[in-house]
Design a protein around this motif. Structure first.
Motif, PDB file in Angstrom:
ATOM      1  N   GLU A  41      -3.865 -17.099  -9.019  1.00 53.67           N
ATOM      2  CA  GLU A  41      -5.276 -16.755  -8.867  1.00 53.67           C
ATOM      3  C   GLU A  41      -5.831 -17.188  -7.513  1.00 53.67           C
ATOM      4  O   GLU A  41      -6.688 -16.510  -6.956  1.00 53.67           O
ATOM      5  N   GLU A  42      -5.343 -18.310  -6.982  1.00 47.91           N
ATOM      6  CA  GLU A  42      -5.815 -18.775  -5.676  1.00 47.91           C
ATOM      7  C   GLU A  42      -5.292 -17.910  -4.536  1.00 47.91           C
ATOM      8  O   GLU A  42      -5.956 -17.732  -3.520  1.00 47.91           O
ATOM      9  N   ARG A  43      -4.099 -17.400  -4.680  1.00 45.98           N
ATOM     10  CA  ARG A  43      -3.462 -16.633  -3.608  1.00 45.98           C
ATOM     11  C   ARG A  43      -3.144 -15.203  -4.042  1.00 45.98           C
ATOM     12  O   ARG A  43      -2.120 -14.645  -3.674  1.00 45.98           O
ATOM     13  N   LEU A  44      -4.034 -14.643  -4.817  1.00 49.44           N
ATOM     14  CA  LEU A  44      -3.793 -13.333  -5.416  1.00 49.44           C
ATOM     15  C   LEU A  44      -3.513 -12.241  -4.380  1.00 49.44           C
ATOM     16  O   LEU A  44      -2.567 -11.474  -4.533  1.00 49.44           O
ATOM     17  N   ASN A  45      -4.298 -12.171  -3.333  1.00 46.47           N
ATOM     18  CA  ASN A  45      -4.070 -11.132  -2.325  1.00 46.47           C
ATOM     19  C   ASN A  45      -2.725 -11.291  -1.646  1.00 46.47           C
ATOM     20  O   ASN A  45      -1.991 -10.312  -1.475  1.00 46.47           O
ATOM     21  N   ALA A  78       7.776  -6.040  -1.624  1.00 45.32           N
ATOM     22  CA  ALA A  78       9.084  -6.077  -2.294  1.00 45.32           C
ATOM     23  C   ALA A  78       9.379  -4.747  -2.975  1.00 45.32           C
ATOM     24  O   ALA A  78      10.510  -4.251  -2.928  1.00 45.32           O
ATOM     25  N   LEU A  79       8.354  -4.155  -3.587  1.00 47.16           N
ATOM     26  CA  LEU A  79       8.534  -2.858  -4.236  1.00 47.16           C
ATOM     27  C   LEU A  79       8.889  -1.783  -3.213  1.00 47.16           C
ATOM     28  O   LEU A  79       9.865  -1.048  -3.383  1.00 47.16           O
ATOM     29  N   ILE A  80       8.137  -1.735  -2.135  1.00 44.88           N
ATOM     30  CA  ILE A  80       8.429  -0.768  -1.064  1.00 44.88           C
ATOM     31  C   ILE A  80       9.783  -1.082  -0.422  1.00 44.88           C
ATOM     32  O   ILE A  80      10.566  -0.178  -0.150  1.00 44.88           O
ATOM     33  N   GLY A  81      10.069  -2.376  -0.250  1.00 43.07           N
ATOM     34  CA  GLY A  81      11.356  -2.787   0.305  1.00 43.07           C
ATOM     35  C   GLY A  81      12.533  -2.362  -0.563  1.00 43.07           C
ATOM     36  O   GLY A  81      13.586  -1.991  -0.052  1.00 43.07           O
ATOM     37  N   GLY A  82      12.340  -2.418  -1.876  1.00 43.07           N
ATOM     38  CA  GLY A  82      13.391  -1.971  -2.790  1.00 43.07           C
ATOM     39  C   GLY A  82      13.703  -0.491  -2.599  1.00 43.07           C
ATOM     40  O   GLY A  82      14.869  -0.095  -2.529  1.00 43.07           O
ATOM     41  N   PHE A  83      12.653   0.316  -2.491  1.00 42.76           N
ATOM     42  CA  PHE A  83      12.869   1.749  -2.242  1.00 42.76           C
ATOM     43  C   PHE A  83      13.495   1.970  -0.875  1.00 42.76           C
ATOM     44  O   PHE A  83      14.390   2.795  -0.713  1.00 42.76           O
ATOM     45  N   ALA A  84      13.011   1.232   0.129  1.00 45.85           N
ATOM     46  CA  ALA A  84      13.563   1.382   1.491  1.00 45.85           C
ATOM     47  C   ALA A  84      15.021   0.949   1.549  1.00 45.85           C
ATOM     48  O   ALA A  84      15.843   1.589   2.215  1.00 45.85           O
ATOM     49  N   GLY A 142      -0.064 -10.365  -4.127  1.00 48.71           N
ATOM     50  CA  GLY A 142      -0.113  -8.923  -4.347  1.00 48.71           C
ATOM     51  C   GLY A 142       0.562  -8.156  -3.224  1.00 48.71           C
ATOM     52  O   GLY A 142       1.330  -7.227  -3.465  1.00 48.71           O
ATOM     53  N   TRP A 143       0.289  -8.560  -1.988  1.00 52.62           N
ATOM     54  CA  TRP A 143       0.921  -7.891  -0.842  1.00 52.62           C
ATOM     55  C   TRP A 143       2.425  -8.153  -0.811  1.00 52.62           C
ATOM     56  O   TRP A 143       3.201  -7.259  -0.462  1.00 52.62           O
ATOM     57  N   ILE A 144       2.842  -9.355  -1.191  1.00 50.04           N
ATOM     58  CA  ILE A 144       4.280  -9.667  -1.234  1.00 50.04           C
ATOM     59  C   ILE A 144       4.977  -8.810  -2.289  1.00 50.04           C
ATOM     60  O   ILE A 144       6.049  -8.245  -2.038  1.00 50.04           O
ATOM     61  N   VAL A 145       4.363  -8.687  -3.458  1.00 50.99           N
ATOM     62  CA  VAL A 145       4.946  -7.856  -4.523  1.00 50.99           C
ATOM     63  C   VAL A 145       5.006  -6.397  -4.080  1.00 50.99           C
ATOM     64  O   VAL A 145       6.013  -5.717  -4.275  1.00 50.99           O
ATOM     65  N   LEU A 146       3.938  -5.916  -3.467  1.00 53.07           N
ATOM     66  CA  LEU A 146       3.919  -4.543  -2.966  1.00 53.07           C
ATOM     67  C   LEU A 146       4.991  -4.336  -1.901  1.00 53.07           C
ATOM     68  O   LEU A 146       5.707  -3.327  -1.916  1.00 53.07           O
TER      69      LEU A 146
END
Length: 192
Positions: A168-172, A181-187, A175-179
């Motif tokens: 909750e303190e570092r949500l953004n 990682a998701l894009i990195g997985g496809f790449a 969130g960007w790290i997860v995003l």
């Protein structure tokens, strides 16, 4: 940006049909949907840590069943739907390499890639295209998805409160790290 999504998933996690929603996302992610089930799994476990392993079991079962659909797409519908999905995810020119990998390392490929950020639907569809042994596919999919989801359940059950506070303190940032990682997985799939 991620606060509204996080708050929505936390509210959804407390809904009486939350298990069904998460199962639907987990099922779909293993065959055609681009969003990983962790977006529901994590908040659900944080909201109900006493049911962490039950939630992980539902997520695992739905993921394996969805994986069976992904396998069927690759096996029966490769020429139409399967080929289109593989091209959408940038794997169109990688089929020959995948055949060689599956011939030699099939079960290991499923076990390893099921734990990584590489979208699991690609593994399931390619397994069907390669006509990999279905029984071994189901067993290895259950092992790798179970390992992933039960590990998340264990860690959140044990360290849930501090994890939730950091989340909750570092949500953004998270969130960007997860995003990424998701894009990195496809790449990664497109590059490999």
């Amino acid at each position: 940006m991620f606060r509204a999504l996080y708050d929505w998933t936390l509210r959804l996690a407390g809904h009486r049909h939350a298990d069904r929603y998460m199962a639907a996302v987990s099922f779909a992610e293993s065959s055609f949907f681009p969003i990983p089930p962790d977006v529901m799994l994590v908040p659900m476990i944080l909201a109900r840590r006493d049911q962490a392993y039950r939630i992980a079991a539902i997520c695992t079962l739905a993921s394996v069943l969805g994986g069976m659909l992904g396998y069927a797409i690759g096996y029966f519908l490769y020429e139409s739907v399967g080929q289109w999905l593989i091209h959408v995810y940038g794997m169109g020119d990688k089929i020959a390499d995948a055949r060689a990998w599956f011939a030699k390392w099939g079960a290991a490929v499923i076990l390893i890639k099921g734990l990584t950020p590489i979208p699991f639907k690609l593994v399931t569809i390619v397994s069907g295209v390669m006509e990999f042994n279905f029984a071994i596919f189901v067993v290895t999919a259950a092992i790798t998805r179970g390992a992933r989801f039960f590990l998340v359940a264990y860690l959140l059950k044990k360290f849930g409160e501090p994890v939730q506070k950091v989340l909750e303190e570092r949500l953004n940032l998270i969130g960007w790290i997860v995003l990424a990682a998701l894009i990195g997985g496809f790449a990664l799939v497109a590059l490999v």
